[in-house]
Design an enzyme around this catalytic site. Structure first.
Site, short mmCIF file in Angstrom:
data_model
loop_
_atom_site.label_atom_id
_atom_site.label_comp_id
_atom_site.label_asym_id
_atom_site.label_seq_id
_atom_site.Cartn_x
_atom_site.Cartn_y
_atom_site.Cartn_z
N SER A 150 112.84 2.53 31.00
CA SER A 150 111.81 2.57 29.98
C SER A 150 110.55 1.78 30.33
O SER A 150 109.50 2.03 29.72
CB SER A 150 112.38 2.04 28.66
OG SER A 150 112.73 0.68 28.77
N SER A 209 116.20 -0.23 32.92
CA SER A 209 114.80 -0.03 32.55
C SER A 209 113.77 -0.85 33.33
O SER A 209 112.58 -0.59 33.22
CB SER A 209 114.61 -0.31 31.05
OG SER A 209 115.09 0.77 30.31
N LYS A 264 105.05 -5.58 28.81
CA LYS A 264 105.64 -4.39 28.21
C LYS A 264 105.45 -4.51 26.70
O LYS A 264 105.59 -5.61 26.14
CB LYS A 264 107.13 -4.33 28.58
CG LYS A 264 107.85 -3.09 28.11
CD LYS A 264 109.31 -3.08 28.58
CE LYS A 264 110.03 -1.81 28.17
NZ LYS A 264 111.44 -1.78 28.64
#
Lengths: 95, 483
Positions: free
Chosen positions: B150, B174, B75
């Site tokens: 997210s 997330s 990420k």
């Protein structure tokens, strides 16, 4: 609405956050809606409840007072927007 | 190759059925072919092939572990030295991190091959990946739907077989919500289990990194390398890391599962509810015992979270000032203008909203009414969990009230977007570990089952998920066109 446009401008100033003039109204509306949601917390009595700042209720770990980091100035300043002779440049603060 | 589990890939690398260079190239080809999903912000093909070459040499000399030569992606919230680390924001669109996050170091050390950096909601603030400066990621199951957020890029890259596994972070859901929306397995570990050093901070008392993978077994392998004490993270917990893989063998007969009634109330989509019911039935067949439980303060999780997370965010994000790193405005008049315009130009709308909310909640006159009150509610929620987890071994329920919603459907209404995290947020407030496990489909879109455990029971959660995955094949389903 819970907040006024003037209050939102004041909060934005406290946060040093630029907001376009035409967006003030929508932020005022959005923030008022969120604050409205937060009012739900008032329904529950919390007198005497210890605030929980951290999931583990940890205290700061102590360590020996020894130098652990080497000087990484050059490395860190390589990502800075504006530096000169090892100094970060900002607009003149004192006339 | 791209459909194999990490253990199968590791075996293939050792038996020389294929090399890490071939495996890496095959994932790089897939990334290129499926560029339209928009899940990568940066692909580092040359560096990946170079580390694959080194991994091949390591495997030949016998110096290898399970992750050696396995391609993965991070990420874009994890700092990667010399590689763009944007956090999904214009603010950091020019930021090549000067050091590696501990998680990145650990996975490099294990010999994993980094393919690149994955798209995400800006500064991890969002539930749909639509707040990213780099545009929304598309859900491979239904490309007009969001992937969740997210960690949307991570979930999609794993689901579409563009990487063997990925890292993610979870502040309010997330990891779990995008895992659920994309039909993959995601684990948010106990707060403090995985180092936060070099993981760009959003809300420091809630943020936690974790694995996103195709199965509980893969997640166990990845977590093994990510977990552990780190002296560079002041909230890292110094506690031994169990062997997660060997923990996957335990029978779950007699396992006590709690079903919180607050997870099954109004607002839960009927079809999602019946998928969860069927999953719970499957656990009963495996010998688990089910008990209804209640956590009365759970309904206050959303308001408490949206005080605490923005308060911490407004403080954390004050470091972006246009001086030391990140975006700087042109020709500032004075210092205030430099700060105000750099921040105004660099941050997107949702980030600004949360900075404003947090600044308000922390400002004089409102601090007690909002921030302290929210922290008190946080304790009540945490005590609710402690109480029910004395009676049962784990809790189960849905990850999200619906399946993946349409791109554009909720982005104009922040409150509606916040409510999509209603079942995940409380877990972060308490700091507990929780997983999202593929449990079926509704309208062709994946549904995730949430399994919540007591502190530091990641081994048990992974085993519970693994036992379920041994008798179901939801986690093996592949979206059309990505076989």
């Amino acid at each position: 609405m819970i907040l006024t446009a003037e209050e939102v401008k004041k909060i934005a100033y406290l946060a040093r956050l630029g907001i376009e003039h035409q967006d003030i109204e929508s932020y005022t509306q959005d923030l008022s809606n969120v604050l409205d949601l937060m009012q739900q917390m008032g329904k529950t009595g919390t007198e005497g409840v210890l605030p929980m700042a951290h999931p583990m209720d940890q205290v700061q770990r102590l360590r020996q007072d020894l130098v652990t980091e080497s000087n990484g100035r050059q490395n860190f300043q390589a990502v800075a927007p504006l530096v000169e002779e090892g100094l970060y440049l900002v607009p003149k603060v004192i006339e | 190759m791209h459909n194999k589990s990490i253990i199968e890939l590791a075996k293939g690398l050792r038996s020389k059925a294929f090399s890490s260079v071939e495996l890496t190239q095959s994932f790089l080809n897939r990334i290129k072919k499926h560029e339209h999903l928009n899940c990568f912000i940066t692909v580092i093909a040359d560096a990946a092939l170079e580390s694959a070459k080194q991994a091949d040499a390591g495997i030949s000399s016998g110096a290898a572990n399970l992750l050696t030569g396995i391609p993965l992606a991070h990420k874009d919230i994890f700092c990667t030295q010399g590689v763009l680390t944007s956090c999904g924001s214009k603010m950091l669109a020019n930021f090549n991190a000067p050091y590696n996050a501990t998680v990145v170091e650990q996975l490099n050390h294990a010999g994993a091959v980094t393919l690149g950096k994955l798209n995400m909601d800006e500064f991890a603030m969002g539930s749909s990946n639509e707040t990213s400066y780099y545009g929304c990621v598309k859900n491979p199951w239904h490309t007009s739907s969001v992937p969740g957020g997210s960690s949307g890029g991570s979930a999609v890259a794993v689901a579409a077989r563009l990487t063997a596994c990925a890292t993610g972070t979870d502040t309010g859901g997330s990891i779990r919500q995008p895992a659920a929306f994309c039909g993959i397995t995601g684990l948010k570990p106990t707060y403090g289990r995985v180092s936060r050093y070099g993981m760009i901070a959003y809300a420091s008392s809630l943020d936690q990194g974790g694995p996103m993978a195709r199965s509980a077994e893969d997640a166990a392998v990845l977590l093994q390398a990510m977990a552990g004490f780190d002296s560079k993270d002041s909230t890292s917990v110094d506690r031994p890391v169990p062997d997660y893989l060997s923990g996957l063998s335990g029978a779950i007969k007699g396992l006590k599962i709690g079903l919180p009634k607050e997870f099954f109330g109004d607002g839960l989509n009927n079809e999602v509810a019946s998928v969860i019911d069927r999953a719970v039935e499957e656990f009963k067949k495996l010998g688990a015992v089910v008990k209804d439980v209640s956590m009365p303060n759970l309904e206050l999780a959303i308001p408490a979270y949206y005080v605490i997370a923005p308060a911490e965010c407004s403080s954390n994000l004050s470091r972006f000032d246009g001086v030391r790193f990140g975006h700087r405005c042109e020709n500032p008049r004075d210092l205030t203008d430099l700060f105000t315009r750099s921040r105004g130009e660099g941050f997107g709308k949702e980030v600004k909203r949360r900075i404003l909310m947090g600044t308000y909640a922390l400002s004089a006159g409102y601090f007690d009414a909002y921030y302290i009150k929210a922290q008190q509610i946080r304790r009540l929620i945490s005590e609710d969990f402690n109480n029910v987890l004395k009676e049962v071994d784990c809790l189960m329920g849905p990850v999200a009230p619906t399946t993946a919603f349409g791109i554009g459907e909720k982005i104009g209404n922040p409150i509606e977007m916040y409510l999509s995290d209603i079942y995940t947020i409380a877990i972060n407030l308490a700091g507990l570990p929780a997983m999202s496990v593929p449990a079926g489909f509704s309208d062709g879109k994946p549904v995730g089952l949430q399994i919540i455990g007591n502190y530091f029971t990641e081994d048990k959660l992974l085993n519970i998920a693994h036992q379920y995955q041994s008798v179901t094949d939801w986690h093996q389903r592949i979206p059309n066109g990505f076989e």
